[in-house]
Design a protein around this motif. Structure first.
Motif, PDB file in Angstrom:
ATOM      1  N   ARG A 142       0.844  -1.368  -0.052  1.00 27.90           N
ATOM      2  CA  ARG A 142       0.132  -0.052   0.092  1.00 27.90           C
ATOM      3  C   ARG A 142       0.773   1.399  -0.145  1.00 27.90           C
ATOM      4  N   THR A 143       1.836   1.256   1.111  1.00 27.00           N
ATOM      5  CA  THR A 143       2.966   2.460   0.963  1.00 27.00           C
ATOM      6  C   THR A 143       3.870   2.721  -0.251  1.00 27.00           C
TER       7      THR A 143
ATOM      8  N   ASP B 267       8.592   3.564   4.601  1.00 23.72           N
ATOM      9  CA  ASP B 267       7.376   4.052   4.882  1.00 23.72           C
ATOM     10  C   ASP B 267       6.457   2.999   5.807  1.00 23.72           C
ATOM     11  N   ALA B 268       6.469   1.761   5.457  1.00 23.08           N
ATOM     12  CA  ALA B 268       5.787   0.867   6.138  1.00 23.08           C
ATOM     13  C   ALA B 268       6.478   0.714   7.473  1.00 23.08           C
ATOM     14  N   ALA B 269       7.799   0.730   7.753  1.00 24.51           N
ATOM     15  CA  ALA B 269       8.622   0.558   8.843  1.00 24.51           C
ATOM     16  C   ALA B 269       7.824   1.698   9.881  1.00 24.51           C
ATOM     17  N   HIS B 270       7.758   3.020   9.410  1.00 29.65           N
ATOM     18  CA  HIS B 270       7.454   3.948  10.215  1.00 29.65           C
ATOM     19  C   HIS B 270       6.047   3.762  10.636  1.00 29.65           C
TER      20      HIS B 270
ATOM     21  N   GLY C  70       5.935   0.903  13.007  1.00 27.51           N
ATOM     22  CA  GLY C  70       6.666   1.126  14.405  1.00 27.51           C
ATOM     23  C   GLY C  70       7.865   0.242  14.584  1.00 27.51           C
ATOM     24  N   VAL C  71       8.285  -0.353  13.700  1.00 28.36           N
ATOM     25  CA  VAL C  71       9.294  -1.232  13.677  1.00 28.36           C
ATOM     26  C   VAL C  71      10.840  -0.924  12.710  1.00 28.36           C
ATOM     27  N   THR C  72      11.635  -1.737  12.557  1.00 30.29           N
ATOM     28  CA  THR C  72      12.763  -1.010  11.954  1.00 30.29           C
ATOM     29  C   THR C  72      12.517  -1.709  10.491  1.00 30.29           C
ATOM     30  N   PRO C  73      13.176  -0.935   9.437  1.00 32.60           N
ATOM     31  CA  PRO C  73      13.291  -1.421   7.898  1.00 32.60           C
ATOM     32  C   PRO C  73      13.750  -2.655   7.814  1.00 32.60           C
ATOM     33  N   GLY C  74      14.417  -3.188   8.699  1.00 34.40           N
ATOM     34  CA  GLY C  74      15.179  -4.714   8.864  1.00 34.40           C
ATOM     35  C   GLY C  74      14.252  -5.503   8.997  1.00 34.40           C
ATOM     36  N   ALA C  75      13.330  -5.403   9.942  1.00 38.28           N
ATOM     37  CA  ALA C  75      12.377  -6.109  10.497  1.00 38.28           C
ATOM     38  C   ALA C  75      11.207  -6.366   9.169  1.00 38.28           C
ATOM     39  N   ILE C  76      11.054  -5.467   8.475  1.00 36.17           N
ATOM     40  CA  ILE C  76      10.095  -5.525   7.457  1.00 36.17           C
ATOM     41  C   ILE C  76      10.583  -6.001   6.353  1.00 36.17           C
ATOM     42  N   SER C  77      12.069  -5.934   6.090  1.00 36.43           N
ATOM     43  CA  SER C  77      12.754  -7.110   5.052  1.00 36.43           C
ATOM     44  C   SER C  77      12.524  -8.766   5.467  1.00 36.43           C
ATOM     45  N   GLN C  78      12.778  -8.707   6.671  1.00 35.49           N
ATOM     46  CA  GLN C  78      12.698 -10.198   7.382  1.00 35.49           C
ATOM     47  C   GLN C  78      11.326 -10.636   7.294  1.00 35.49           C
ATOM     48  N   ARG C  79      10.020  -9.915   7.346  1.00 35.18           N
ATOM     49  CA  ARG C  79       9.018 -10.414   7.333  1.00 35.18           C
ATOM     50  C   ARG C  79       8.614 -10.680   5.795  1.00 35.18           C
ATOM     51  N   ILE C  80       8.918  -9.758   5.011  1.00 41.10           N
ATOM     52  CA  ILE C  80       8.577  -9.905   3.244  1.00 41.10           C
ATOM     53  C   ILE C  80       9.168 -11.084   2.895  1.00 41.10           C
ATOM     54  N   ARG C  81      10.748 -11.366   3.365  1.00 45.36           N
ATOM     55  CA  ARG C  81      11.354 -12.488   3.087  1.00 45.36           C
ATOM     56  C   ARG C  81      10.712 -13.827   3.323  1.00 45.36           C
TER      57      ARG C  81
END
Length: 291
Positions: free
Chosen positions: A16-17, A22-25, A28-39
């Motif tokens: 969506r973003t 932007d998704a991390a913001h 409320g998590v780090t961009p690294g956490a976002i990458s891990q979840r997508i992976r």
């Protein structure tokens, strides 16, 4: 196969973003956490959902198809959350001492409300240390060295605490030249009872032999007790300004101030990551310290 809702919702927000930052913001998590979840989603399903390049990310054909279905479901969930819980989620419950609330927090909250009208704040004034893991409090303002097991502490400001006493009381003792000399005097505890032990620790002084006088529930009462010669007091310089000007109090000792001894905003790590809480902590830090 178990459905990993958190990972799927993360995919939805990134889609969506259009950007992991932007998704991390938003989450409320780090961009690294976002990458891990997508992976994790991609590896579990064996599908490439995003194409990565130096210009950012774009949805693949599989990603577009997944978002077309997930987007509808999560949009309905987000709408229900906004309707039933969003107002509650944006209320920050704060615990602070009455002295800090009176001298600093009230004014700062007035300015915060003007800039962030959608975030509501409730303040509980209590000198005891609330249990942030079990009590319905989001954020505590604590005065200390910033080390609290299992909690995240953000430095706010370090107003100077000074040693004061009545001239008559000091005349009864040997001159004070260094922090350890204070142990010969009766010490007046602050409203919390914590400042003297922490101050001695920061100064490298073994204070197990300290002799304490009456503890009052309000620092302004401690100021009056110091004026009447009841003991040596360690107080915020703002509170003793009038006493020093009138000569009823004098500075008993000039010491290098340990800057780690300060006011901190303290919360659970997960709570500190909430957008409303992180926005408030950033505001408060800038407002009270001028940074």
């Amino acid at each position: 196969m178990a459905i990993r809702i958190q990972d799927l919702y993360t995919f939805h927000v990134v889609a969506r973003t259009g950007a992991m930052q932007d998704a991390a913001h938003e989450l409320g998590v780090t961009p690294g956490a976002i990458s891990q979840r997508i992976r994790a989603v991609e590896e579990r399903q064996g599908l490439r959902l995003f194409a990565r390049s130096k210009n950012g990310i774009t949805l693949t054909t599989a990603g577009l198809a997944l978002q077309a279905d997930l987007g509808k479901a999560f949009s309905m969930i987000e709408a229900a959350h906004e309707k039933h819980f969003a107002a509650h989620g944006k209320t920050i419950r704060i615990s602070a001492s009455a002295t800090f609330a009176h001298s600093t927090l009230v004014s700062s909250l007035g300015r915060f409300a003007e800039k962030h009208p959608s975030i509501k704040v409730s303040v509980e004034t209590d000198d005891r240390l609330v249990d942030l893991k079990s009590e319905p409090v989001d954020l505590a303002i604590r005065h200390g060295l910033g080390t609290y097991a299992g909690l995240r502490a953000e430095w706010l400001c370090s107003p100077e605490l000074i040693l004061v006493a009545s001239p008559a009381m000091l005349d009864k003792h040997d001159p004070l030249h260094e922090p350890a000399d204070c142990l010969q005097c009766k010490l007046l505890p602050d409203a919390t009872g914590n400042d003297w032990p922490i101050w001695f620790k920061a100064q490298g002084v073994d204070a197990r032999g300290a002799h304490y006088g009456t503890q009052y529930g309000n620092d302004f009462l401690t100021v009056k007790a110091a004026m009447e010669g009841q003991g040596l007091a360690l107080l915020n310089d703002i509170y003793v300004k009038e006493g020093l000007a009138s000569g009823q109090l004098v500075r008993a000792l000039n010491t290098a101030w340990p800057t780690a001894f300060a006011y901190y905003a303290v919360a659970l790590e997960t709570t500190m990551q909430r957008p409303s809480v992180s926005a408030f902590v950033r505001w408060l830090k800038q407002d009270v310290s001028g940074q």
